[in-house]
Design a protein around this motif. Structure first.
Motif, PDB file in Angstrom:
ATOM      1  N   ILE A 118       0.827  -1.204   0.000  1.00 47.70           N
ATOM      2  CA  ILE A 118       0.000   0.000   0.000  1.00 47.70           C
ATOM      3  C   ILE A 118       0.861   1.253   0.000  1.00 47.70           C
ATOM      4  O   ILE A 118       0.586   2.227  -0.718  1.00 47.70           O
ATOM      5  N   LYS A 119       1.923   1.236   0.776  1.00 44.19           N
ATOM      6  CA  LYS A 119       2.823   2.394   0.803  1.00 44.19           C
ATOM      7  C   LYS A 119       3.475   2.610  -0.557  1.00 44.19           C
ATOM      8  O   LYS A 119       3.601   3.752  -1.015  1.00 44.19           O
ATOM      9  N   LEU A 120       3.874   1.529  -1.199  1.00 46.44           N
ATOM     10  CA  LEU A 120       4.497   1.662  -2.506  1.00 46.44           C
ATOM     11  C   LEU A 120       3.509   2.170  -3.554  1.00 46.44           C
ATOM     12  O   LEU A 120       3.874   2.951  -4.443  1.00 46.44           O
ATOM     13  N   TYR A 121       2.261   1.729  -3.462  1.00 45.53           N
ATOM     14  CA  TYR A 121       1.248   2.188  -4.413  1.00 45.53           C
ATOM     15  C   TYR A 121       1.013   3.690  -4.259  1.00 45.53           C
ATOM     16  O   TYR A 121       0.969   4.433  -5.247  1.00 45.53           O
ATOM     17  N   ILE A 122       0.870   4.157  -3.034  1.00 43.08           N
ATOM     18  CA  ILE A 122       0.692   5.588  -2.788  1.00 43.08           C
ATOM     19  C   ILE A 122       1.953   6.352  -3.199  1.00 43.08           C
ATOM     20  O   ILE A 122       1.878   7.444  -3.785  1.00 43.08           O
ATOM     21  N   PHE A 123       3.107   5.775  -2.903  1.00 46.05           N
ATOM     22  CA  PHE A 123       4.371   6.416  -3.243  1.00 46.05           C
ATOM     23  C   PHE A 123       4.524   6.561  -4.763  1.00 46.05           C
ATOM     24  O   PHE A 123       4.974   7.604  -5.261  1.00 46.05           O
ATOM     25  N   TYR A 124       4.118   5.539  -5.510  1.00 48.58           N
ATOM     26  CA  TYR A 124       4.230   5.587  -6.964  1.00 48.58           C
ATOM     27  C   TYR A 124       3.292   6.648  -7.546  1.00 48.58           C
ATOM     28  O   TYR A 124       3.663   7.371  -8.479  1.00 48.58           O
ATOM     29  N   ASN A 125       2.091   6.762  -7.002  1.00 51.06           N
ATOM     30  CA  ASN A 125       1.169   7.800  -7.469  1.00 51.06           C
ATOM     31  C   ASN A 125       1.693   9.199  -7.159  1.00 51.06           C
ATOM     32  O   ASN A 125       1.539  10.130  -7.973  1.00 51.06           O
ATOM     33  N   MET A 126       2.278   9.355  -6.005  1.00 52.66           N
ATOM     34  CA  MET A 126       2.873  10.653  -5.662  1.00 52.66           C
ATOM     35  C   MET A 126       4.014  10.993  -6.615  1.00 52.66           C
ATOM     36  O   MET A 126       4.184  12.167  -7.007  1.00 52.66           O
ATOM     37  N   LEU A 127       4.799   9.991  -7.003  1.00 54.25           N
ATOM     38  CA  LEU A 127       5.887  10.242  -7.941  1.00 54.25           C
ATOM     39  C   LEU A 127       5.357  10.664  -9.308  1.00 54.25           C
ATOM     40  O   LEU A 127       5.956  11.524  -9.978  1.00 54.25           O
ATOM     41  N   GLU A 128       4.249  10.074  -9.753  1.00 51.17           N
ATOM     42  CA  GLU A 128       3.674  10.461 -11.036  1.00 51.17           C
ATOM     43  C   GLU A 128       3.198  11.909 -11.023  1.00 51.17           C
ATOM     44  O   GLU A 128       3.414  12.669 -11.977  1.00 51.17           O
ATOM     45  N   VAL A 129       2.537  12.312  -9.940  1.00 54.30           N
ATOM     46  CA  VAL A 129       2.085  13.697  -9.826  1.00 54.30           C
ATOM     47  C   VAL A 129       3.275  14.651  -9.787  1.00 54.30           C
ATOM     48  O   VAL A 129       3.291  15.691 -10.467  1.00 54.30           O
ATOM     49  N   LEU A 181      13.605   7.009  -8.730  1.00 55.52           N
ATOM     50  CA  LEU A 181      12.673   6.383  -7.781  1.00 55.52           C
ATOM     51  C   LEU A 181      11.533   5.684  -8.507  1.00 55.52           C
ATOM     52  O   LEU A 181      11.088   4.601  -8.094  1.00 55.52           O
ATOM     53  N   GLN A 182      11.029   6.290  -9.583  1.00 58.75           N
ATOM     54  CA  GLN A 182       9.986   5.624 -10.369  1.00 58.75           C
ATOM     55  C   GLN A 182      10.494   4.312 -10.956  1.00 58.75           C
ATOM     56  O   GLN A 182       9.783   3.293 -10.929  1.00 58.75           O
ATOM     57  N   ALA A 183      11.696   4.338 -11.504  1.00 57.96           N
ATOM     58  CA  ALA A 183      12.259   3.121 -12.070  1.00 57.96           C
ATOM     59  C   ALA A 183      12.481   2.056 -10.989  1.00 57.96           C
ATOM     60  O   ALA A 183      12.248   0.862 -11.222  1.00 57.96           O
ATOM     61  N   THR A 184      12.883   2.491  -9.812  1.00 59.07           N
ATOM     62  CA  THR A 184      13.102   1.527  -8.717  1.00 59.07           C
ATOM     63  C   THR A 184      11.787   0.906  -8.269  1.00 59.07           C
ATOM     64  O   THR A 184      11.716  -0.319  -8.028  1.00 59.07           O
ATOM     65  N   ALA A 185      10.746   1.721  -8.126  1.00 62.90           N
ATOM     66  CA  ALA A 185       9.432   1.182  -7.738  1.00 62.90           C
ATOM     67  C   ALA A 185       8.906   0.206  -8.779  1.00 62.90           C
ATOM     68  O   ALA A 185       8.343  -0.848  -8.446  1.00 62.90           O
ATOM     69  N   LEU A 186       9.086   0.536 -10.060  1.00 61.37           N
ATOM     70  CA  LEU A 186       8.653  -0.376 -11.111  1.00 61.37           C
ATOM     71  C   LEU A 186       9.495  -1.645 -11.125  1.00 61.37           C
ATOM     72  O   LEU A 186       8.982  -2.741 -11.402  1.00 61.37           O
ATOM     73  N   ASN A 187      10.759  -1.525 -10.801  1.00 59.90           N
ATOM     74  CA  ASN A 187      11.639  -2.694 -10.716  1.00 59.90           C
ATOM     75  C   ASN A 187      11.192  -3.626  -9.594  1.00 59.90           C
ATOM     76  O   ASN A 187      11.165  -4.858  -9.756  1.00 59.90           O
ATOM     77  N   VAL A 188      10.832  -3.052  -8.463  1.00 62.76           N
ATOM     78  CA  VAL A 188      10.330  -3.862  -7.345  1.00 62.76           C
ATOM     79  C   VAL A 188       9.034  -4.557  -7.732  1.00 62.76           C
ATOM     80  O   VAL A 188       8.816  -5.740  -7.404  1.00 62.76           O
TER      81      VAL A 188
END
Length: 547
Positions: free
Chosen positions: A138-149, A202-209
């Motif tokens: 859940i934290k990663l999902y919210i974190f990824y959305n924040m990175l997109e914004v 950070l976006q690439a790292t989240a997608l890698n995870v």
């Protein structure tokens, strides 16, 4: 059927009527034909969208490959000019080379890349990967959305900061300067590129995870996030310019996603010692992410054009607008570089991606012998060939689109079509007199006729300003491109004749009126395009969307 007068009315007669009653669709042939055409247009939208997306993607590729290939060569030439210029002045040698504004901008780009890469060296991608992986889903999902914004916000302010730096460094000396100085602008630009590069990493790292996780739950959640984009776009009101902004943003997002997937592949292959079997295991997940993004774009554009009654050929106008942009940057008296123009039009800034690529290459590639150096030079040579090939394809497509557009414009403005449009207009007036209608309908027709007369006068005035020197070799002539942030070059796309204009006014489909002015410099005979002109929102009555 009148049941009150039917003396034999009964339950049986009612059932017989309901089961055997007939109707003819041909009595409403016009409405059903229009519905069928809408279905056909809905089915053709993905193909038209992909043609536009591919051309825009190639422009983004050209801009990014310029940073990786030609920029180092241009910087070397600029440094040579900068070093030899004092000696030339000292010994009185006449040299044709000058430190032009283009060379100054190239040097500034190189300085930004070097400084930001040095700052990014303090960040270890492996440590960053384990920090992100240790978080909950859940934290990663919210974190990824924040990175997109945050990525969209950074893209909106980034090109303004870079343009301000370039203008501060190249502003003529004779003008009165009102700025903070080149050092302050350089520090601000370096800070922006560094933060944006960290965000992309950070976006690439989240997608890698998400891709390398065992249960793929995070990857599924990230892909389902794309469907939320439909809710935010499909049910909104769009006109021609707003849809162009959305389309340019989709091109930028697609290239950005491809770059992130490339970074994921690089990091994963490095962890598995560049074994090919791991690449084939990684490839399906990457393709699934990319295919979902493409399908979402198809569905989104299909329903946006349907709900807003936008024509099918609108994406052809968008592609022609991008073609004029490319011709603008390749002319003799260009006003901007291709990278800067693509950044203004699509919000795509290649400098942060270049910094991230340098950081990933430093972490994944180890140069320990001469053969590795040879492979690096070989890859660089291949990238140069790819840049040249991509540029040839983009410019060839741009020339074809510009020639086709000018032929359509000449055909639309020919005296035969103008005479035919006038005859149709008179026929419509004669038919209106013969057909009985109420006074309100008659007043509406009269207002449309007056508006056609006004538009014809405005079109004649605009044609007097349109040059005729943009022939087959469009890349060597001055184009009338309008350098807007993310708006369509509508003045270039004015190819509709008066006959089509009357038909569009009478139809239910609402089209945006093309009326964007351009400025011309009479001193040297060259057209001058403003960097950020204001959109002329005239004819608001026709620009509004029908509900």
């Amino acid at each position: 059927m009148d049941y009150r007068r039917d003396k034999t009315f009964s339950l049986f007669s009612f059932l017989h009527y309901e089961l055997t009653r007939d109707y003819l669709l041909e009595h409403d042939e016009e409405r059903f034909s229009a519905k069928r055409e809408k279905v056909y247009s809905f089915m053709k939208i993905p193909m038209e969208v992909e043609r536009y997306m591919v051309y825009g993607f190639m422009q983004c590729t050209d801009s990014f490959l310029f940073i990786c290939t030609f920029l180092p060569i241009r910087v070397a030439l600029a440094c040579w000019t900068f070093v030899t210029k004092p000696f030339s002045k000292c010994f009185g040698l006449k040299r044709s080379d000058k430190l032009t504004p283009a060379k100054i901008c190239d040097l500034l780009r190189a300085i930004i890349l070097v400084l930001c890469s040095m700052l990014m060296c303090s960040i270890d991608p492996n440590i960053l990967y384990h920090m992100v992986k240790s978080q909950s889903i859940i934290k990663l999902y919210i974190f990824y959305n924040m990175l997109e914004v945050a990525d969209r916000l950074f893209s909106s302010i980034g090109q303004d900061a870079i343009d301000a730096l370039f203008w501060t460094a190249t502003e003529p000396i004779g003008k009165k300067r009102k700025h903070l100085g080149i050092i302050a602008h350089l520090v601000f630009a370096v800070g922006y590129v560094t933060l944006h590069s960290l965000l992309v990493l950070l976006q690439a790292t989240a997608l890698n995870v998400a891709i390398n996780s065992s249960n793929k739950v995070l990857l599924t959640i990230m892909m389902s996030n794309n469907f939320m984009e439909l809710k935010g776009s499909v049910f909104k009101k769009f006109d021609k310019n707003n849809l162009f902004q959305l389309s340019c943003s989709d091109i930028r997002e697609r290239f950005h996603l491809c770059f992130l997937l490339f970074i994921v592949v690089m990091q994963t292959m490095k962890e598995y010692s560049w074994k090919t079997e791991h690449f084939w295991l990684l490839l399906p997940d990457c393709l699934v992410v990319l295919v979902v993004e493409i399908c979402i774009d198809w569905i989104k554009h299909a329903f946006v054009t349907k709900f807003n009654d936008l024509p099918l050929d609108i994406y052809r106008d968008y592609t022609t607008s991008l073609a004029y942009d490319m011709a603008q940057t390749r002319q003799k008296h260009a006003f901007t570089d291709c990278c800067d123009l693509v950044a203004r039009r699509m919000g795509f800034i290649p400098l942060p991606l270049g910094v991230v690529l340098i950081r990933i290459l430093m972490a994944t590639v180890t140069i320990d012998n001469g053969f590795t150096i040879f492979k690096c030079f070989l890859i660089y040579f291949i990238l140069i060939q790819l840049k040249i090939l991509n540029c040839i394809l983009v410019m060839g497509r741009a020339c074809d689109l510009i020639n086709q557009h000018k032929q359509d414009k000449a055909l639309a403005m020919s005296p035969v079509n103008t005479k035919g449009a006038t005859n149709n207009k008179d026929a419509c007036k004669f038919g209106a007199k013969e057909v009985s209608m109420n006074s309100m309908h008659a007043s509406v027709i009269q207002q449309k006729s007056n508006m056609c007369d006004i538009n014809r006068v405005e079109e004649l005035k605009d044609d007097q300003l349109m040059p005729n020197d943009l022939g087959s070799a469009a890349i060597f002539a001055n184009s009338t491109v309008d350098l807007k942030n993310a708006t369509l070059n509508e003045e270039l796309l004015k190819t509709t004749s008066e006959n089509n204009r009357m038909e569009h006014m009478e139809s239910n489909m609402t089209r945006s009126v093309i009326n964007i002015t351009t400025d011309f410099d009479n001193g040297d005979g060259l057209k001058r395009a403003e960097s950020e002109p204001v959109l002329n929102c005239s004819n608001n009555g026709e620009n509004g969307m029908t509900h």
